[in-house]
Design a protein around this motif. Structure first.
Motif, PDB file in Angstrom:
ATOM      1  N   ALA A 246       2.518   3.458   1.794  1.00  0.00           N
ATOM      2  CA  ALA A 246       1.701   4.748   1.153  1.00  0.00           C
ATOM      3  C   ALA A 246       0.359   4.215   0.797  1.00  0.00           C
ATOM      4  O   ALA A 246       0.172   3.233  -0.125  1.00  0.00           O
ATOM      5  CB  ALA A 246       2.460   5.434   0.137  1.00  0.00           C
ATOM      6  N   LEU A 247      -0.902   5.033   0.988  1.00  0.00           N
ATOM      7  CA  LEU A 247      -2.126   4.519   0.771  1.00  0.00           C
ATOM      8  C   LEU A 247      -3.058   5.966   0.195  1.00  0.00           C
ATOM      9  O   LEU A 247      -3.199   6.895   1.032  1.00  0.00           O
ATOM     10  CB  LEU A 247      -2.884   4.065   1.988  1.00  0.00           C
ATOM     11  N   PHE A 248      -3.383   5.881  -1.031  1.00  0.00           N
ATOM     12  CA  PHE A 248      -4.196   7.049  -1.587  1.00  0.00           C
ATOM     13  C   PHE A 248      -5.655   6.539  -1.592  1.00  0.00           C
ATOM     14  O   PHE A 248      -6.010   5.455  -1.882  1.00  0.00           O
ATOM     15  CB  PHE A 248      -3.859   7.204  -3.048  1.00  0.00           C
ATOM     16  N   CYS A 249      -6.747   7.446  -1.003  1.00  0.00           N
ATOM     17  CA  CYS A 249      -8.047   7.075  -0.643  1.00  0.00           C
ATOM     18  C   CYS A 249      -8.889   7.651  -1.479  1.00  0.00           C
ATOM     19  O   CYS A 249      -8.618   8.941  -1.997  1.00  0.00           O
ATOM     20  CB  CYS A 249      -8.263   7.088   0.606  1.00  0.00           C
ATOM     21  N   PRO A 270       2.003   9.084  10.112  1.00  0.00           N
ATOM     22  CA  PRO A 270       2.450   8.489   9.112  1.00  0.00           C
ATOM     23  C   PRO A 270       3.773   7.919   9.212  1.00  0.00           C
ATOM     24  O   PRO A 270       4.368   7.457   8.336  1.00  0.00           O
ATOM     25  CB  PRO A 270       2.961   9.898   8.343  1.00  0.00           C
ATOM     26  N   GLU A 271       4.002   7.516  10.529  1.00  0.00           N
ATOM     27  CA  GLU A 271       5.445   6.768  10.666  1.00  0.00           C
ATOM     28  C   GLU A 271       5.628   5.543  10.178  1.00  0.00           C
ATOM     29  O   GLU A 271       6.746   5.086   9.452  1.00  0.00           O
ATOM     30  CB  GLU A 271       5.659   6.655  12.405  1.00  0.00           C
ATOM     31  N   ASP A 272       4.579   4.722  10.263  1.00  0.00           N
ATOM     32  CA  ASP A 272       4.537   3.289   9.253  1.00  0.00           C
ATOM     33  C   ASP A 272       3.767   3.410   7.960  1.00  0.00           C
ATOM     34  O   ASP A 272       4.200   2.700   6.848  1.00  0.00           O
ATOM     35  CB  ASP A 272       3.651   2.473  10.126  1.00  0.00           C
ATOM     36  N   VAL A 273       2.774   4.138   8.051  1.00  0.00           N
ATOM     37  CA  VAL A 273       2.004   4.323   6.553  1.00  0.00           C
ATOM     38  C   VAL A 273       1.584   5.561   6.304  1.00  0.00           C
ATOM     39  O   VAL A 273       1.067   6.235   7.347  1.00  0.00           O
ATOM     40  CB  VAL A 273       0.784   3.270   6.630  1.00  0.00           C
ATOM     41  N   SER A 274       1.939   6.230   5.157  1.00  0.00           N
ATOM     42  CA  SER A 274       1.222   7.446   4.798  1.00  0.00           C
ATOM     43  C   SER A 274      -0.137   7.355   4.133  1.00  0.00           C
ATOM     44  O   SER A 274      -0.191   6.650   3.415  1.00  0.00           O
ATOM     45  CB  SER A 274       2.211   8.210   3.704  1.00  0.00           C
ATOM     46  N   VAL A 275      -0.886   8.402   4.417  1.00  0.00           N
ATOM     47  CA  VAL A 275      -2.348   8.289   3.902  1.00  0.00           C
ATOM     48  C   VAL A 275      -2.448   9.715   3.515  1.00  0.00           C
ATOM     49  O   VAL A 275      -2.410  10.619   3.975  1.00  0.00           O
ATOM     50  CB  VAL A 275      -3.415   7.866   5.042  1.00  0.00           C
ATOM     51  N   VAL A 276      -3.158   9.668   2.087  1.00  0.00           N
ATOM     52  CA  VAL A 276      -3.748  10.666   1.388  1.00  0.00           C
ATOM     53  C   VAL A 276      -5.266  10.489   1.181  1.00  0.00           C
ATOM     54  O   VAL A 276      -5.526   9.615   0.608  1.00  0.00           O
ATOM     55  CB  VAL A 276      -3.071  11.192   0.159  1.00  0.00           C
ATOM     56  N   LEU A 338      -3.364  19.820  -3.976  1.00  0.00           N
ATOM     57  CA  LEU A 338      -3.234  19.141  -3.042  1.00  0.00           C
ATOM     58  C   LEU A 338      -2.528  19.882  -1.692  1.00  0.00           C
ATOM     59  O   LEU A 338      -2.077  21.098  -1.585  1.00  0.00           O
ATOM     60  CB  LEU A 338      -1.835  18.330  -3.421  1.00  0.00           C
ATOM     61  N   ILE A 339      -3.560  19.422  -0.667  1.00  0.00           N
ATOM     62  CA  ILE A 339      -3.122  20.128   0.642  1.00  0.00           C
ATOM     63  C   ILE A 339      -2.482  19.191   1.671  1.00  0.00           C
ATOM     64  O   ILE A 339      -3.035  18.297   2.149  1.00  0.00           O
ATOM     65  CB  ILE A 339      -4.480  20.670   1.352  1.00  0.00           C
ATOM     66  N   VAL A 340      -1.062  19.259   1.981  1.00  0.00           N
ATOM     67  CA  VAL A 340      -0.143  18.515   2.519  1.00  0.00           C
ATOM     68  C   VAL A 340      -0.527  18.761   3.845  1.00  0.00           C
ATOM     69  O   VAL A 340      -0.086  20.193   4.520  1.00  0.00           O
ATOM     70  CB  VAL A 340       1.109  18.661   2.062  1.00  0.00           C
ATOM     71  N   ARG A 341      -0.393  17.873   5.038  1.00  0.00           N
ATOM     72  CA  ARG A 341      -0.413  18.174   6.469  1.00  0.00           C
ATOM     73  C   ARG A 341       0.295  17.057   6.975  1.00  0.00           C
ATOM     74  O   ARG A 341       1.261  16.720   6.426  1.00  0.00           O
ATOM     75  CB  ARG A 341      -2.129  17.883   6.948  1.00  0.00           C
ATOM     76  N   ASP A 342      -0.435  16.212   8.017  1.00  0.00           N
ATOM     77  CA  ASP A 342       0.505  15.731   8.876  1.00  0.00           C
ATOM     78  C   ASP A 342       0.598  14.120   8.659  1.00  0.00           C
ATOM     79  O   ASP A 342       1.180  13.331   9.156  1.00  0.00           O
ATOM     80  CB  ASP A 342       0.177  15.771  10.249  1.00  0.00           C
ATOM     81  N   SER A 343      -0.457  13.592   7.759  1.00  0.00           N
ATOM     82  CA  SER A 343      -0.483  12.259   7.470  1.00  0.00           C
ATOM     83  C   SER A 343       0.350  11.428   6.634  1.00  0.00           C
ATOM     84  O   SER A 343       0.335  10.495   6.151  1.00  0.00           O
ATOM     85  CB  SER A 343      -2.123  12.037   7.258  1.00  0.00           C
ATOM     86  N   THR A 344       1.192  12.300   5.993  1.00  0.00           N
ATOM     87  CA  THR A 344       2.225  11.721   5.065  1.00  0.00           C
ATOM     88  C   THR A 344       3.645  12.047   5.479  1.00  0.00           C
ATOM     89  O   THR A 344       4.001  13.233   6.073  1.00  0.00           O
ATOM     90  CB  THR A 344       1.842  12.282   3.588  1.00  0.00           C
ATOM     91  N   ALA A 345       4.466  11.115   5.020  1.00  0.00           N
ATOM     92  CA  ALA A 345       5.946  11.351   5.468  1.00  0.00           C
ATOM     93  C   ALA A 345       6.869  10.507   4.600  1.00  0.00           C
ATOM     94  O   ALA A 345       6.191   9.454   3.892  1.00  0.00           O
ATOM     95  CB  ALA A 345       6.295  11.403   6.904  1.00  0.00           C
TER      96      ALA A 345
END
Length: 351
Positions: A246-249, A270-276, A338-345
């Motif tokens: 998980a990575l917060f930028c 986001p299968e291996d790493v979730s990014v926000v 927070l706007i949740v889209r497809d890059s986190t799981a």
């Protein structure tokens, strides 16, 4: 911390006294120098230089009735937050049939600060809006005379001028992003940060650190990077190991650079790493995958800050640099979301 704004800035009468001439003569030197003898002109100019006197464009505007122009003091206008806040200011100004001038403060070098302030005060402005995201703008705002109406657009920890302000709580935004990733089941969250630990980066990074501390999870080292996506890609390739899930930028540009690095390493988002990301730039919605991001409504920030200045000019807002103890005289907060889209799981182990 920027010093308080000048309350005892020299006036035209001080220049006249030092030069041994009348106020009228000083005014002629400033506005019609050909009407003054060379000897007297030289004496007045020497007095102006010695006192550091700067003609007050706001006063000239009041005298002439041309109170239709507002100045903006800003840092790097190529960055999304700066440019979008300016857009909001211009939008609000158009509704009031007012003009906006932009003055960029290039650095915190004293010569650059003075040059920017001189440029602002040389214009017939009715007031100033400072984009107080950077220390250099705080320093410039502190140089404005107390007679100049001024307000600031800022973030959580960047209002060192103490001016009345409107701000977005980016520390809260960082907490929302970090807690979102932890709530999905990630053991911890890594962070790519620009400008850390300087004040302009403190809100987002400290919000991230506080969220990890609240949950009692492991706190990885903060990974520093520049503002450019290519710098973010290089930093991610060098410092982010295989243990990252998980990575917060710090912003969306950095998130896009990090996603590029992850792809180069053969890891999927986001299968291996979730990014926000952060800021919720328009490109976030069409990026692949669509980027989960913290929405910072910079355009609204610009509009609301301009309206705050106008309330001062209309006599309905409180003015002055600071109350006793250094607290801002007036502050208005705009919340992030927070706007949740497809890059986190959730992490792969929980799917």
């Amino acid at each position: 911390m920027a010093q308080s704004r000048r309350s005892g800035a020299p006036g035209i009468a001080d220049v006249a006294k030092l030069a041994g001439v009348s106020v009228t003569t000083v005014s002629r030197v400033l506005n019609a120098p050909e009407q003054v003898s060379e000897r007297r002109r030289a004496g007045v100019l020497a007095a102006i230089d010695e006192l550091g006197y700067r003609p007050n464009g706001a006063a000239r505007a009041l005298a002439s009735g041309r109170q239709r122009m507002v100045g903006v003091l800003t840092g790097n206008t190529t960055r999304y937050g700066f440019s979008t806040t300016i857009h909001g200011i211009e939008e609000a100004a158009r509704r009031r049939n007012m003009l906006v001038t932009i003055t960029v403060v290039e650095s915190d070098d004293p010569a650059h600060i003075r040059s920017a302030v001189d440029l602002v005060l040389g214009q017939p402005l009715s007031g100033v809006v400072g984009l107080e995201f950077d220390r250099m703008v705080s320093l410039a705002l502190a140089q404005l005379p107390a007679s100049m109406p001024a307000v600031a657009a800022s973030l959580t920890g960047t209002n060192s001028s103490g001016l009345p302000r409107v701000y977005i709580d980016d520390e809260l935004g960082a907490r929302l992003a970090t807690l979102h990733l932890l709530d999905q089941g990630h053991a911890t969250v890594h962070h790519l940060a620009a400008d850390y630990p300087t004040p302009s980066g403190s809100g987002r990074t400290y919000g991230y650190l506080r969220a990890l501390a609240e949950r009692g999870v492991r706190v990885p080292d903060v990974v520093p990077t520049g503002w450019d996506p290519l710098e973010a890609r290089s930093a991610a390739l060098e410092f982010l190991g295989d243990d990252v899930t998980a990575l917060f930028c710090f912003n969306d540009d950095i998130a896009m650079g990090a996603i590029s690095a992850l792809r180069q390493q053969g890891r999927r988002v986001p299968e291996d790493v979730s990014v926000v990301g952060f800021d919720d730039m328009p490109l976030s919605t069409v990026w692949a995958p669509a980027l989960t991001s913290v929405r910072m409504d910079f355009q609204r920030l610009g509009r609301t800050t301009f309206d705050l200045l106008c309330s001062q000019l209309d006599g309905t807002g409180r003015t002055g640099a600071a109350e006793a103890g250094g607290a801002p005289v007036l502050a208005k907060e705009l919340p992030p979301s927070l706007i949740v889209r497809d890059s986190t799981a959730p992490p792969a182990a929980l799917r």
